[in-house]
Each structure stands twice: as C-alpha cells, then as structure tokens.
Design a protein around this motif. Structure first.
Motif, PDB file in Angstrom:
ATOM      1  N   HIS A  27       2.419   8.522  -1.215  1.00 42.38           N
ATOM      2  CA  HIS A  27       1.662   9.515  -1.996  1.00 42.38           C
ATOM      3  C   HIS A  27       0.307   9.734  -1.339  1.00 42.38           C
ATOM      4  O   HIS A  27      -0.471   8.785  -1.188  1.00 42.38           O
ATOM      5  N   VAL A  28       0.030  10.965  -0.941  1.00 40.32           N
ATOM      6  CA  VAL A  28      -1.244  11.334  -0.334  1.00 40.32           C
ATOM      7  C   VAL A  28      -2.072  12.107  -1.345  1.00 40.32           C
ATOM      8  O   VAL A  28      -1.559  13.011  -2.031  1.00 40.32           O
ATOM      9  N   ILE A  73       0.860  -1.185   0.000  1.00 40.48           N
ATOM     10  CA  ILE A  73       0.000   0.000   0.000  1.00 40.48           C
ATOM     11  C   ILE A  73       0.898   1.237   0.000  1.00 40.48           C
ATOM     12  O   ILE A  73       1.633   1.485   0.950  1.00 40.48           O
ATOM     13  N   ARG A  74       0.833   1.989  -1.092  1.00 40.82           N
ATOM     14  CA  ARG A  74       1.718   3.135  -1.268  1.00 40.82           C
ATOM     15  C   ARG A  74       0.978   4.469  -1.203  1.00 40.82           C
ATOM     16  O   ARG A  74       1.582   5.513  -1.022  1.00 40.82           O
ATOM     17  N   LYS A  75      -0.359   4.423  -1.359  1.00 42.52           N
ATOM     18  CA  LYS A  75      -1.125   5.664  -1.493  1.00 42.52           C
ATOM     19  C   LYS A  75      -2.224   5.728  -0.441  1.00 42.52           C
ATOM     20  O   LYS A  75      -2.724   4.704   0.015  1.00 42.52           O
ATOM     21  N   ILE A 115      -5.226   6.694  -7.996  1.00 42.77           N
ATOM     22  CA  ILE A 115      -5.023   5.434  -7.278  1.00 42.77           C
ATOM     23  C   ILE A 115      -4.647   4.323  -8.243  1.00 42.77           C
ATOM     24  O   ILE A 115      -3.737   3.528  -7.988  1.00 42.77           O
ATOM     25  N   GLY A 116      -5.342   4.236  -9.370  1.00 42.10           N
ATOM     26  CA  GLY A 116      -5.063   3.160 -10.309  1.00 42.10           C
ATOM     27  C   GLY A 116      -5.571   1.826  -9.792  1.00 42.10           C
ATOM     28  O   GLY A 116      -6.546   1.754  -9.043  1.00 42.10           O
ATOM     29  N   ASP A 117      -4.857   0.767 -10.144  1.00 44.95           N
ATOM     30  CA  ASP A 117      -5.298  -0.591  -9.828  1.00 44.95           C
ATOM     31  C   ASP A 117      -4.488  -1.161  -8.664  1.00 44.95           C
ATOM     32  O   ASP A 117      -3.773  -2.151  -8.805  1.00 44.95           O
ATOM     33  N   GLU A 118      -4.581  -0.518  -7.511  1.00 42.16           N
ATOM     34  CA  GLU A 118      -3.846  -0.988  -6.342  1.00 42.16           C
ATOM     35  C   GLU A 118      -4.616  -0.648  -5.069  1.00 42.16           C
ATOM     36  O   GLU A 118      -5.438   0.274  -5.059  1.00 42.16           O
TER      37      GLU A 118
END
Length: 307
Positions: free
Chosen positions: A54-55, A6-8, A123-126
C-alpha cells in the motif's frame, strides 16, 4: 524489540518544485520525466518491487495529477488499441495494477516531517517506509528493500546513507554514525548518535549523508508532534528522528546503488543520460551523439588538430 513486517510506504510529493520554475508552475516536479517515465512512477515502482502492498501519496493543491497518473484512462487505452500500439497500451494499463495507492493532502507546506504526519491515519500502528521521489536511486536490489531487510534484523528507525564529499555536506542531512558489533548486513548497518539537516560548513566532521529512503516506526508521529520548526522554518524529519532516538534504536544503512539528485536540474539531466543508456534501443545513438559533442568541443578548443 520485535520486528514487524513493513506493508506500507509514504511518498511525500507536496513540494513546490521551485528549482524547476517555471516548468513546475503547473506541472508537478514529480511528473518530470527520466527516460520517458515520471519521477513519481520510479518511486511507486520501487515500493512495489520492494514488496510494499500500500502506497500513500502525500500531495498538495494542484497535484492531483500524480494520483491520476496511476488511474485507468479508458479513452486513451481505446485509442492506443485502435492504433495497434500494444506496447504502449500495456505500459499504460500496468500503471493501475502496480500497487494499491491512496492519496492524502498536506494542507500547508510545513516541511517533510509534517508531510509524513498527514499519512498517520492510514499508517496506523505499524512501521512503514518513506521514499522521496526526487532522490532517484539506481540499484539491483531496490533501496527501500535493502532497508526493509535491515529492519528485519534491526527493528527501529533506519536511514539510507552514503558518504558525500566534505564540501557538499551543507546540501544534505548529515549523520554521526557508530560501528555496530553485530556483523550482519555485510557491515553496512551503523548506529546513529546524532543527525542534523544541512549543517553549516565547518560544524560537522561527518560525511554520511541522508539519501531519501527511510524505515520509520509509528512512534515517529508523536515525535513529529513535539518537533519545532528548524531549517528553513520547516518541521524537519531529521529533528523528529533525533527526538525519536531517545525512545527507539536509530540506524543508518549504507545502501548499494547510484544516487541522482533529480530535484536539481543537473541531477535530472544526469539521471536521464544514465537511464537512457540502459535502453538498448537508445543507448547506441545517445553514445554516438555524446561522442560527437565531445569531438566538436575538442576540435573547437584545438583548431590546429583538425583534419
């Protein structure tokens, strides 16, 4: 289902702040201070401390100030430097280095689920985290980090929970939960069989409330698209999660920490007291003042005991 990192994180901050009117007529509710730091800063710093890279701030008309809070202000920095206010200078500079921040706009205030949907492109696909800034949580390990660690063992959507008083269930989203056979996470992870936004008194026996922290899988966006207006005529995240639970595992995590409803006047006041008491420079004077107030109240109620 394999776990993805989880990056975002999404921080919805587009609401009107009606419980603080008229203070929030111009000033965003998320800029209200707790111990000299605005609520939005606590949310962003929790994301960064949790390992988020990334927020994404979700804002609405008149709330550009939230993004500006985290941008460089060189005239202010120069003024602080000239006055020798190095501590303040460092605090201001640090704001622009906390984490990468993007801003998206919620054009109409259609509810929390819609606010989250506005971040779909970024966000994309994550999987991603969600932090509601008026749900302030004081904890040793950031609450979002606790959910991220749970997600590493239990991929799916995860909701932060604690039990609430039975008389207060109508103030919260409420979960019906089931114990898991898997004993990991210290028994704090529970299955979710259903959830509802602010149930009417007497319509639920559960006291597991939802506390403004989530891990969501990208499939939530399709579920939001199929969500109909619910409580208050808005698109509720609880309803979207209920739809999503037919496709993906849905868990609740009993987080460690103290929650303050900083979206209410009393909650914001209690948060200010609690966080100020953690400041070594202010804790002593504040305790002394609170003690004097208590003594004055007692003396007024019992005049015969005055000395």
């Amino acid at each position: 289902m394999a776990s993805s990192p989880i990056r975002k994180a999404v921080i919805p901050a587009a609401g009107l702040g009606t419980r603080f009117m008229p203070a929030t007529k111009v000033l965003p509710k998320e800029m209200l201070p707790v111990a000299a730091r605005p609520l939005i800063q606590y949310a962003v710093e929790e994301a960064a401390a949790s390992g988020i890279e990334h927020v994404i701030l979700v804002v609405s008309r008149g709330k550009g100030l939230l993004a500006e809070h985290f941008q460089r202000n060189r005239p202010l920095e120069n003024a602080l430097k000239r006055r020798g206010l190095e501590h303040d200078l460092e605090a201001v500079r640090r704001l622009s280095d906390v984490v990468e921040i993007s801003t998206v706009w919620q054009q109409e205030l259609l509810g929390l689920a819609d606010a989250i949907r506005t971040a779909r492109t970024l966000i994309g696909d994550e999987p991603f985290g969600v932090i509601l800034p008026d749900a302030l949580i004081d904890s040793t390990t950031p609450c979002l980090r606790q959910l991220m660690d749970c997600h590493a063992r239990h991929p799916g959507c995860i909701v932060a929970t604690q039990t609430v008083e039975a008389a207060e269930v109508e103030r919260f989203g409420i979960l019906d939960v089931l114990p898991l056979r898997d004993p990991c996470c210290g028994g704090r992870t529970l299955g979710v069989s259903s959830l509802v936004e602010r149930p009417r008194p007497g319509t639920t026996t559960s006291t597991h409330g939802i506390f403004g922290r989530y891990i969501l899988e990208p499939q939530i966006f399709a579920c939001i698209d199929h969500t109909r207006p619910g409580f208050n005529g808005e698109l509720q995240l609880t309803d979207a999660l209920m739809l999503c639970s037919a496709r993906l595992p849905l868990y609740a995590y009993c987080f460690e920490g103290t929650h303050f409803d900083a979206g209410s006047k009393l909650g914001l006041l209690l948060a200010n007291i609690a966080y100020t008491l953690k400041d070594p420079a202010l804790a002593g004077p504040l305790r002394e003042h609170l003690g004097s107030l208590q003594h004055s109240t007692f003396s007024a109620q019992h005049p015969a005991l005055r000395t």
